[in-house]
Design an enzyme around this catalytic site. Structure first.
Site, PDB file in Angstrom:
ATOM      1  N   ASP A 166      -2.484   4.579   0.276  1.00  7.38           N
ATOM      2  CA  ASP A 166      -1.604   3.479   0.135  1.00  7.38           C
ATOM      3  C   ASP A 166      -1.520   2.876   1.568  1.00  7.38           C
ATOM      4  OD1 ASP A 166      -0.834   4.023  -2.525  1.00  7.38           O
ATOM      5  OD2 ASP A 166       0.691   5.723  -1.897  1.00  7.38           O
TER       6      ASP A 166
ATOM      7  N   ASP B  79      -1.458  -0.035  -7.411  1.00 10.60           N
ATOM      8  CA  ASP B  79      -0.257  -0.111  -7.997  1.00 10.60           C
ATOM      9  C   ASP B  79       0.126  -1.309  -8.462  1.00 10.60           C
ATOM     10  OD1 ASP B  79      -0.267   3.014  -7.492  1.00 10.60           O
ATOM     11  OD2 ASP B  79       0.315   2.424  -5.209  1.00 10.60           O
TER      12      ASP B  79
END
Length: 213
Positions: free
Chosen positions: A150, A184
């Site tokens: 991420d 995401d």
């Protein structure tokens, strides 16, 4: 929408997702941060579990973190196969374009994070206090135990919440705290489209149910 166009959407999302993750993994040490704007940072973190760093072992007692990780990865693979079938079936039935695009986004995002979970443990070494190497002699973990990369952080507002706010009043708060990735974003966008444009996305199914009745 044709399956070719849906596949093109998936390929584009996957390329952007994996290129961004590869760049971060091979140029950033873990927790390294670059402030692009006050409200947008590039922050490298790795997610070993579900959304926002939660783990399956947090909810199921008696299961180890490694078993929980493997179980979650296998579940994701099964889920993405199901989403892929849904996509192909929706195209075959000439479903609304908005439904096909939404499913394609969800599929691409899910597949992007599965690639991390399945392969990153063997194709990269760890990022603790160092920049990871690609295809090292020994990866940081085994197959199916990779961590999701991420890097997108949007701390749009930081400050102490007013005392009159129940439960959280007086606490220091950051909006938006979670760090996420392109995959995401694709999943969230696809789900959001299905929620906001629910009637347009599923009107054909509703008509078939009505006709059958």
């Amino acid at each position: 929408m044709s399956l070719k166009k849906a596949t093109l959407i998936i390929i584009i999302i996957l390329l952007i997702d994996q290129i961004s993750k590869f760049y971060i993994k091979t140029h950033f040490a873990l927790h390294h941060r670059v402030e692009v704007f006050d409200w947008f940072h590039i922050l490298f973190v790795e997610n070993d579990g579900m959304a926002w760093g939660t783990k399956l072992s947090d909810f199921i007692t008696g299961i180890s973190d490694r078993t929980a990780k493997l179980t979650l990865t296998i579940f994701r693979i099964v889920a993405v196969i199901g989403i892929g079938y849904w996509l192909v079936d929706s195209v075959r039935k000439k479903g609304p374009n908005i439904l096909i695009v939404a499913i394609a986004l969800i599929f691409a995002g899910a597949l992007g994070n599965i690639i991390d979970s399945v392969f990153y443990g063997i194709v990269f070494d760890d990022s603790y206090s160092q920049v990871a190497s690609f295809l090292p002699k020994l990866g940081y973990d085994t197959l199916f135990h990779g961590k999701v990369v991420d890097m997108l952080h949007f701390p749009i507002w930081k400050g102490v919440l007013p005392d009159w706010i129940p439960f959280f009043g007086g606490d220091y708060f950051t909006f938006f705290e979670p760090v996420f990735n392109v995959a995401d974003m694709a999943i969230s966008t696809g789900i959001g489209m299905l929620i906001v444009f629910n009637k347009k996305a599923f009107h054909q199914e509703e008509e078939e149910i009505t006709d059958a009745a």
